[in-house]
Each structure stands twice: as C-alpha cells, then as structure tokens.
Design an enzyme around this catalytic site. Structure first.
Site, PDB file in Angstrom:
ATOM      1  N   ARG A  79       0.838  -1.139  -0.001  1.00 56.31           N
ATOM      2  CA  ARG A  79      -0.123  -0.020  -0.088  1.00 56.31           C
ATOM      3  C   ARG A  79       0.978   1.349   0.160  1.00 56.31           C
ATOM      4  NH1 ARG A  79      -3.041   0.001   5.113  1.00 56.31           N
ATOM      5  NH2 ARG A  79      -3.767   1.885   4.605  1.00 56.31           N
ATOM      6  N   SER A  81       0.794   4.138   1.949  1.00 59.61           N
ATOM      7  CA  SER A  81       0.693   4.819   3.101  1.00 59.61           C
ATOM      8  C   SER A  81       2.033   4.579   3.872  1.00 59.61           C
ATOM      9  CB  SER A  81      -0.428   4.402   4.116  1.00 59.61           C
ATOM     10  OG  SER A  81       0.020   2.945   4.863  1.00 59.61           O
ATOM     11  N   ASP A 102      -4.502  -6.689   9.413  1.00 60.89           N
ATOM     12  CA  ASP A 102      -5.293  -6.562   8.358  1.00 60.89           C
ATOM     13  C   ASP A 102      -5.529  -7.363   7.363  1.00 60.89           C
ATOM     14  OD1 ASP A 102      -5.698  -3.808   9.280  1.00 60.89           O
ATOM     15  OD2 ASP A 102      -3.755  -3.124   8.382  1.00 60.89           O
ATOM     16  N   THR A 145     -11.414   6.460  18.524  1.00 60.36           N
ATOM     17  CA  THR A 145     -11.150   5.127  17.857  1.00 60.36           C
ATOM     18  C   THR A 145     -12.278   4.630  16.829  1.00 60.36           C
ATOM     19  OG1 THR A 145     -10.428   3.092  18.451  1.00 60.36           O
ATOM     20  CG2 THR A 145     -12.374   4.084  19.881  1.00 60.36           C
ATOM     21  N   SER A 166     -12.111   1.211  16.113  1.00 62.74           N
ATOM     22  CA  SER A 166     -11.973  -0.026  16.509  1.00 62.74           C
ATOM     23  C   SER A 166     -13.090  -0.417  17.443  1.00 62.74           C
ATOM     24  CB  SER A 166     -10.502  -0.268  17.034  1.00 62.74           C
ATOM     25  OG  SER A 166     -10.691  -1.661  17.783  1.00 62.74           O
ATOM     26  N   LEU A 167     -13.862  -1.528  16.937  1.00 64.98           N
ATOM     27  CA  LEU A 167     -14.966  -1.922  17.956  1.00 64.98           C
ATOM     28  C   LEU A 167     -14.300  -2.780  19.218  1.00 64.98           C
ATOM     29  CD1 LEU A 167     -17.577  -3.384  15.372  1.00 64.98           C
ATOM     30  CD2 LEU A 167     -17.418  -1.216  16.472  1.00 64.98           C
ATOM     31  N   ARG A 168     -13.100  -3.305  18.705  1.00 62.70           N
ATOM     32  CA  ARG A 168     -12.484  -4.011  19.851  1.00 62.70           C
ATOM     33  C   ARG A 168     -12.035  -3.051  21.003  1.00 62.70           C
ATOM     34  NH1 ARG A 168      -7.162  -4.270  20.702  1.00 62.70           N
ATOM     35  NH2 ARG A 168      -6.878  -3.060  18.710  1.00 62.70           N
ATOM     36  N   ARG A 169     -11.463  -1.677  20.663  1.00 64.27           N
ATOM     37  CA  ARG A 169     -11.035  -1.041  21.611  1.00 64.27           C
ATOM     38  C   ARG A 169     -12.137  -0.182  22.333  1.00 64.27           C
ATOM     39  NH1 ARG A 169      -6.527   1.015  17.185  1.00 64.27           N
ATOM     40  NH2 ARG A 169      -4.956  -0.617  17.789  1.00 64.27           N
ATOM     41  N   ARG A 205     -10.828   8.249  11.464  1.00 64.79           N
ATOM     42  CA  ARG A 205     -10.223   7.652  10.533  1.00 64.79           C
ATOM     43  C   ARG A 205      -9.027   8.514   9.782  1.00 64.79           C
ATOM     44  NH1 ARG A 205     -12.777   4.212   7.108  1.00 64.79           N
ATOM     45  NH2 ARG A 205     -10.542   3.857   6.423  1.00 64.79           N
ATOM     46  N   GLY A 206      -8.493   7.923   8.915  1.00 66.80           N
ATOM     47  CA  GLY A 206      -7.144   8.673   8.313  1.00 66.80           C
ATOM     48  C   GLY A 206      -6.068   8.017   8.707  1.00 66.80           C
ATOM     49  N   ASN A 207      -4.862   8.530   8.229  1.00 66.36           N
ATOM     50  CA  ASN A 207      -3.517   7.958   8.397  1.00 66.36           C
ATOM     51  C   ASN A 207      -3.189   8.590   9.754  1.00 66.36           C
ATOM     52  OD1 ASN A 207      -2.290  10.285   8.025  1.00 66.36           O
ATOM     53  ND2 ASN A 207      -2.109   9.953   5.941  1.00 66.36           N
ATOM     54  N   ARG A 264      -4.811  11.725  11.889  1.00 62.27           N
ATOM     55  CA  ARG A 264      -5.248  11.573  13.433  1.00 62.27           C
ATOM     56  C   ARG A 264      -4.696  12.521  14.530  1.00 62.27           C
ATOM     57  NH1 ARG A 264      -7.270   5.142  13.935  1.00 62.27           N
ATOM     58  NH2 ARG A 264      -8.105   5.179  11.529  1.00 62.27           N
ATOM     59  N   CYS A 277     -11.929  -8.534  10.440  1.00 66.19           N
ATOM     60  CA  CYS A 277     -11.027  -7.804  11.077  1.00 66.19           C
ATOM     61  C   CYS A 277     -11.788  -6.753  12.181  1.00 66.19           C
ATOM     62  CB  CYS A 277      -9.851  -7.118  10.565  1.00 66.19           C
ATOM     63  SG  CYS A 277     -10.119  -7.054   8.891  1.00 66.19           S
TER      64      CYS A 277
HETATM   65  C1  DPM Z   1      -7.460  -3.017  12.208  1.00 67.04           C
HETATM   66  C2  DPM Z   1      -8.025  -2.427  13.501  1.00 67.04           C
HETATM   67  C3  DPM Z   1      -7.264  -1.306  13.237  1.00 67.04           C
HETATM   68  C4  DPM Z   1      -6.578  -1.241  11.995  1.00 67.04           C
HETATM   69  C5  DPM Z   1      -9.045  -2.605  14.277  1.00 67.04           C
HETATM   70  C6  DPM Z   1      -8.526  -3.107  15.728  1.00 67.04           C
HETATM   71  C7  DPM Z   1      -7.559   0.071  14.118  1.00 67.04           C
HETATM   72  C8  DPM Z   1      -8.759   1.056  13.543  1.00 67.04           C
HETATM   73  C9  DPM Z   1      -8.553   2.009  14.609  1.00 67.04           C
HETATM   74  C10 DPM Z   1      -7.827  -4.527  11.952  1.00 67.04           C
HETATM   75  N1  DPM Z   1      -6.593  -2.479  11.612  1.00 67.04           N
HETATM   76  O1  DPM Z   1      -7.079  -2.874  16.065  1.00 67.04           O
HETATM   77  O2  DPM Z   1      -9.178  -3.522  16.327  1.00 67.04           O
HETATM   78  O3  DPM Z   1      -8.262   2.129  15.692  1.00 67.04           O
HETATM   79  O4  DPM Z   1      -9.210   2.874  14.020  1.00 67.04           O
HETATM   80  C11 DPM Z   1      -4.023  -0.750  11.577  1.00 67.04           C
HETATM   81  C12 DPM Z   1      -3.038   0.050  12.424  1.00 67.04           C
HETATM   82  C13 DPM Z   1      -1.887  -0.961  12.267  1.00 67.04           C
HETATM   83  C14 DPM Z   1      -2.083  -1.897  11.516  1.00 67.04           C
HETATM   84  C15 DPM Z   1      -2.927   1.118  13.147  1.00 67.04           C
HETATM   85  C16 DPM Z   1      -3.492   1.119  14.737  1.00 67.04           C
HETATM   86  C17 DPM Z   1      -0.564  -0.550  12.668  1.00 67.04           C
HETATM   87  C18 DPM Z   1      -0.059  -1.531  13.926  1.00 67.04           C
HETATM   88  C19 DPM Z   1       0.274  -3.047  13.451  1.00 67.04           C
HETATM   89  C20 DPM Z   1      -5.478  -0.171  11.536  1.00 67.04           C
HETATM   90  N2  DPM Z   1      -3.527  -1.692  11.071  1.00 67.04           N
HETATM   91  O5  DPM Z   1      -4.040  -0.103  15.150  1.00 67.04           O
HETATM   92  O6  DPM Z   1      -3.433   1.900  15.634  1.00 67.04           O
HETATM   93  O7  DPM Z   1       1.035  -3.344  12.559  1.00 67.04           O
HETATM   94  O8  DPM Z   1      -0.154  -4.056  13.984  1.00 67.04           O
END
Ligand code: DPM
Length: 323
Positions: free
Chosen positions: A17, A19, A90, A136, A138-141, A158-160, A164, A251
């Site tokens: 990608r 980014s 991801d 956030t 992320s539903l998990r967080r 959202r966004g890089n 953020r 995910c």
């Molecule tokens: C996935 C999630 C998020 C990313 C969901 C989760 C975070 C989305 C958000 C599956 N992918 O974690 O529950 O919080 O808005 C992502 C990040 C990284 C890879 C950034 C992050 C970097 C860390 C890594 C986005 N994908 O989680 O802060 O390589 O593990």
C-alpha cells in the site's frame, strides 16, 4: 566478466500500500531480503486499496473483509507482483485460493497505546475525567474501554496517523487509542502516554507483526521468505488467527487476544465483547506451541460455550442495520 550464467538472476516484485506506515514496513522487508540475497533484485510496487480510498465511512460499517489487502491479492494472482507485505492484523484469516501466508516477521510490542491531548499531560487512562472524548474506529478498543470506563465518550476517527494526530492536537478529541507498533515504526514513540495493560485492552489478532503473502505455488519464493520469519511470532499469530477464524470474525469485530510463549508452551487469552461493553466473555488456554492452531480452535470453542456466538450475532445484525 564471466559469460557463464547458470540461471538468470530473478527480479522479485513486492507489492505495498502507499501509506507511510505500509511503505516503512515494506522497505524494511525489502532491506532484510536484499541483505540475505544480494544477487536477487527486490523491487517495490505500490497500489491503493479500497481502505485507502474510502476515508469518510466508519470501518465497521464498510464491513468488508480484506479492505486493505484485496487489490494487492489481485496483483499477485495476475502476476503483476510476487508477494505483498501487510500489517498482519489487516490480513483476513481466510486467504483467496492460490495465495498463502508465507512468513510472519518478528512482532513489535503488540499492545495498544493511549495518546493524549497535551492538556492531559501526565494523566493515565484511569485518571481522565468524565466525558473525555476518545477517538477510535476499532470496535475492539471501543467495547473494552466502554466496559472499564463507561463515563467516557467515544467518537469515530479515520485517516492515517498524521491526520489523526492533527485532529487530536486541534482538540477534536481528548485522546486516541492507537497501536504502539505503528507509532514506533513511524518514529512517534514519544506520543505514547501509556501502554494499556492487557487487563484493560487485549490487542487485535496479529497486531504488531507483518504478514507476507504470496502465490502458493511459488515454492522458490516461499523458501526465500522463510529467511525473515520469526518462529515464536509465527506460532503466537497462528494461534490468534485460528481463534479468530473459528469465531468467523472479520477484522472489524470486538475480539481481542494476548499470547505468551514460555519454554515450549503457548498461552492464549481471548475476549469477545459486545459493542456497548456490557457483555464480555474471556478465557485462557495453554498447550504446546507446536499445536498453535489447535489451541486457537480450543479457545474459540470454550468462548462459544460461554456465549460468544450470541454476542457476535448481535453485532453483525447491528452493523447490517447501520446502527
Ligand atoms: C484493524 C484495526 C485497526 C487497524 C481494528 C483493531 C484500528 C482501527 C482504528 C484490523 N486494522 O485494531 O481493533 O483504531 O481506527 C491498523 C494499524 C496498524 C495496522 C493502526 C492501529 C499498525 C499496527 C500493526 C489499522 N493496521 O491499530 O493503530 O501493524 O499492528
């Protein structure tokens, strides 16, 4: 100059990608492989994925697995690139036919980080006041933090990473929850105020590790890629991925994990939570690291017995309704 060449030197095309984080990760993999195989040329080819294009919709509502990986996978199937570097978290747990997860690199800190607006400097997650706005998507967080801190407010972001951070600094949010690994790779470790303990936030499956995907029939490449594999990380991540796959979670589901390897044994802890943080099932299994995937399946069964399936079914209905 010698004129006798046994086989033409191979050029291997790496897909990534565009980014900043994806490129840092891909260049790292390129450098490691180039060091191990100086006679091979490793070229980086960048592509945009659906996840890079759709920036204004909450991730969970897009609902598509492989948001950040599909275009790269098509590139491999169509022979435009030879392998792709992904943030392992991801990468969906079921890969398209003809592709394989060839290697998993050494994991960085897999935990989540609390990143605060400067007005909260010196605080920790449990000292933040009522009404603190946490960003956030992320539903998990979201689910885990709501469970522990029902007095916070949560807003999608959202966004890089740079986008953020700018939103945080501008006061749109009081705090963000981000992966420690992503911040470290982008040289932003100084923005980590607190590493959230696993009692508060279990990380995503595969968080902090890179997954290398390639065509399943490219056996020559698969054996080269083993040079950058980290076996303990692979065992941990295979257990985590088997757990997620068995629960049929994409995910974007409130599923978190933690893994530890001690001697020959792997301990896997997993959580499934409702988005409101009210319902939550959590358990731990231990067994030989050599049976990592069976451990993942075992934990999925254990949590299913405790009601995980009902929690997940409710979430899928909610997402479909656009709640
Ligand atoms: C996935 C999630 C998020 C990313 C969901 C989760 C975070 C989305 C958000 C599956 N992918 O974690 O529950 O919080 O808005 C992502 C990040 C990284 C890879 C950034 C992050 C970097 C860390 C890594 C986005 N994908 O989680 O802060 O390589 O593990």
């Amino acid at each position: 100059m010698t004129s006798v060449v046994s086989s033409p030197p191979r050029t291997i095309r790496i897909g990534s990608r565009k980014s900043q984080l994806a490129l840092v990760q891909t260049y790292w993999v390129q450098e490691q492989l180039q060091k191990s195989f100086p006679d091979i040329t490793f070229e980086v080819h960048t592509m945009s994925t659906q996840g890079d294009k759709i920036l204004d919709v909450a991730l969970a509502k897009i609902g598509d697995k492989g948001l950040f990986t599909k275009e790269l996978e098509l590139g491999m199937i169509n022979q435009e690139i030879d392998f792709a570097v992904h943030s392992l978290k991801d990468l969906p747990t079921n890969l398209p036919e003809g592709l394989t997860l060839a290697a998993i690199t050494e994991r960085e800190n897999p935990a989540d980080a609390l990143v605060l607006h400067e007005k909260y400097k010196g605080q920790q997650i449990d000292t933040l006041p009522e009404g603190t706005v946490i960003g956030t998507s992320s539903l998990r967080r979201l689910a885990q933090l709501r469970h522990h801190f029902p007095h916070f407010e949560f807003k999608d972001v959202r966004g890089n990473l740079n986008t953020r951070m700018a939103k945080l600094d501008a006061g749109e949010y009081d705090a963000l929850i981000l992966a420690v690994a992503g911040l470290e790779r982008l040289g932003m470790s100084d923005r980590v105020h607190q590493i959230l303990p696993k009692e508060i936030s279990l990380h995503a499956v595969g968080q902090g590790a890179l997954g290398i995907e390639c065509r399943a029939d490219d056996t020559e490449l698969i054996s080269l890629l083993k040079a950058i594999e980290h076996p303990p990380t692979r065992d941990r991540c295979l257990a985590e991925r088997a757990f997620l796959r068995d629960l049929e979670g994409g995910c974007q589901v409130p599923i978190g994990v933690n893994t530890v390897i001690e001697e020959e044994n792997l301990t896997l802890t997993g959580i499934v939570a409702s988005v409101d943080g009210q319902k939550l099932v959590k358990d731990t299994v231990t067994g030989p690291a050599s049976s990592a995937e069976q451990l993942g399946t075992k934990l999925a069964n254990t949590l299913r017995d405790q009601g995980a399936q009902v929690i997940l079914a409710e979430i899928f209905t909610e997402i479909q309704r656009g709640a």
